[in-house]
Design an enzyme around this catalytic site. Structure first.
Site, short mmCIF file in Angstrom:
data_model
loop_
_atom_site.label_atom_id
_atom_site.label_comp_id
_atom_site.label_asym_id
_atom_site.label_seq_id
_atom_site.Cartn_x
_atom_site.Cartn_y
_atom_site.Cartn_z
N LYS A 45 -68.24 85.37 -27.37
CA LYS A 45 -67.46 85.99 -28.43
C LYS A 45 -67.82 87.44 -28.74
O LYS A 45 -67.51 87.96 -29.83
CB LYS A 45 -67.49 85.15 -29.72
CG LYS A 45 -67.20 83.69 -29.56
CD LYS A 45 -66.10 83.38 -28.57
CE LYS A 45 -64.72 83.79 -29.03
NZ LYS A 45 -63.75 83.62 -27.89
N HIS A 107 -71.92 84.06 -19.20
CA HIS A 107 -72.62 84.07 -20.49
C HIS A 107 -74.07 83.62 -20.31
O HIS A 107 -74.75 83.31 -21.29
CB HIS A 107 -71.95 83.12 -21.48
CG HIS A 107 -70.60 83.58 -21.96
ND1 HIS A 107 -70.37 84.86 -22.39
CD2 HIS A 107 -69.43 82.92 -22.11
CE1 HIS A 107 -69.10 84.97 -22.78
NE2 HIS A 107 -68.51 83.81 -22.60
N SER A 137 -66.36 84.36 -35.02
CA SER A 137 -65.47 84.23 -33.88
C SER A 137 -65.76 82.94 -33.11
O SER A 137 -64.84 82.23 -32.68
CB SER A 137 -65.64 85.46 -32.98
OG SER A 137 -64.75 85.40 -31.90
#
Ligand code: A3P
Length: 293
Positions: A45, A107, A137
């Site tokens: 995010k 990620h 988020s």
């Protein structure tokens, strides 16, 4: 739309994960990076999709404009560790890429990055976003994304974030360990969502200088226009609307795209508690996030 059964979080070598990012682990760890591969990494995010799209356009919009119209961004810039059948695995999508350099999204915390990326001296673009907007988020993303655990209520989610009980682990460890890596590994560009939002032109120039690209003013303007929030939100190839595991009716992937939306979610006492905890965890004076704005 029917979403998959929500997975549970488990400890994976000290990091909270769900099976959709560990099931293909052997292939991920044995991934053979090429010297010109570019890995775009972030804690979830942080604006990863925004930066992936920028890079894709900077490299390929002149070469093959039809990519933008027909190929979803998640196939142009595959997600290395994802494995959520029936979608193809991230590693398989990367193998199918015919463009060079290959742009790869991830990620993974720094300690999980396949060793070939370091051995090949690949370039990394790391995107960081202030933790308060990141957790907000992430909360809305968890609500709409079937391969994430149930989010529960906001205050529990916020506490879990502070304790690192999130997919991909602790935000604090992620941003700090990538920052430390940058001190010894020069092929790493560390950038911030808030800077991109504040001065897109300056951040594009910094990114291009790191990548050795020199787009014309006209090309830069085309990129700027294409990745503006409202334009990306309408762009079916970039707004994740083709990804079946997401329910955009619950919360759109392109949600608000703003700095400081956390103010609409944190109570005064949650904010005080968060700030106190943040100060204890974030000791490095050189790594500054704009948590007050
Ligand atoms: P919000 O939920 O705060 O709106 P990621 O791509 O790492 O999953 O990050 C998603 C976040 O980046 C979402 O934040 C999304 O709206 C925001 N984002 C994506 N594209 C953007 C753009 N072009 N401009 C500003 N924010 C963008």
């Amino acid at each position: 739309m029917e979403l998959p059964t929500r997975p549970t979080l488990f400890d994976f070598h000290g990091v909270s994960m769900v099976k959709y990012f560990t099931d293909n682990w052997e292939n991920i760890q044995n991934f053979e990076a090429r010297p010109d591969d570019i890995l775009i990494n972030s804690y979830p995010k942080a604006g990863t999709t925004w930066v992936c799209y920028m890079l894709d356009l900077l490299y390929f919009s002149n070469m093959c404009p039809e990519r933008q119209t027909f190929v979803p961004l998640h196939e142009r810039v595959p997600f290395l560790e994802i494995s959520s059948p029936p979608r193809p695995k991230g590693t398989d999508l990367i193998d199918q890429l015919s463009t060079s350099p290959r742009l790869i999204k991830s990620h993974l915390p720094v300690q999980f990055v396949p060793k070939s990326f370091w051995e090949q001296r690949c370039r990394f673009v790391y995107v960081a976003r202030n933790p308060k907007d990141s957790v907000v988020s992430y909360y809305h993303f968890g609500r709409m994304n079937g391969i994430h655990p149930e989010v529960g209520d906001w205050s529990t989610f916020l506490q879990d974030f502070m304790e690192g009980k999130m997919v991909f682990g602790s935000w604090y460890e992620h941003v700090n360990s990538w920052w430390e890596k940058k001190q010894t590994y020069s092929n790493l560009h560390y950038m911030f969502y808030e800077d991109l939002s504040e001065n897109f032109g300056r951040e594009t120039d910094r990114l291009c200088s790191f990548l050795g690209l020199s787009p014309s003013a006209e090309e830069k303007e085309k990129v700027r226009a294409a990745v503006m929030f409202d334009n990306m939100k309408q762009d079916k190839m970039a707004n994740s609307s083709t990804i079946q595991i997401m329910n955009h009716e619950v919360s759109p992937f392109m949600r608000k795209g703003k700095v400081a939306d956390w103010k609409n979610h944190f109570t005064v006492s949650q904010n005080e508690h968060f700030d106190k905890d943040y100060k204890q965890k974030m000791k490095n004076p050189e790594l500054r996030f704009r948590t007050e704005i």
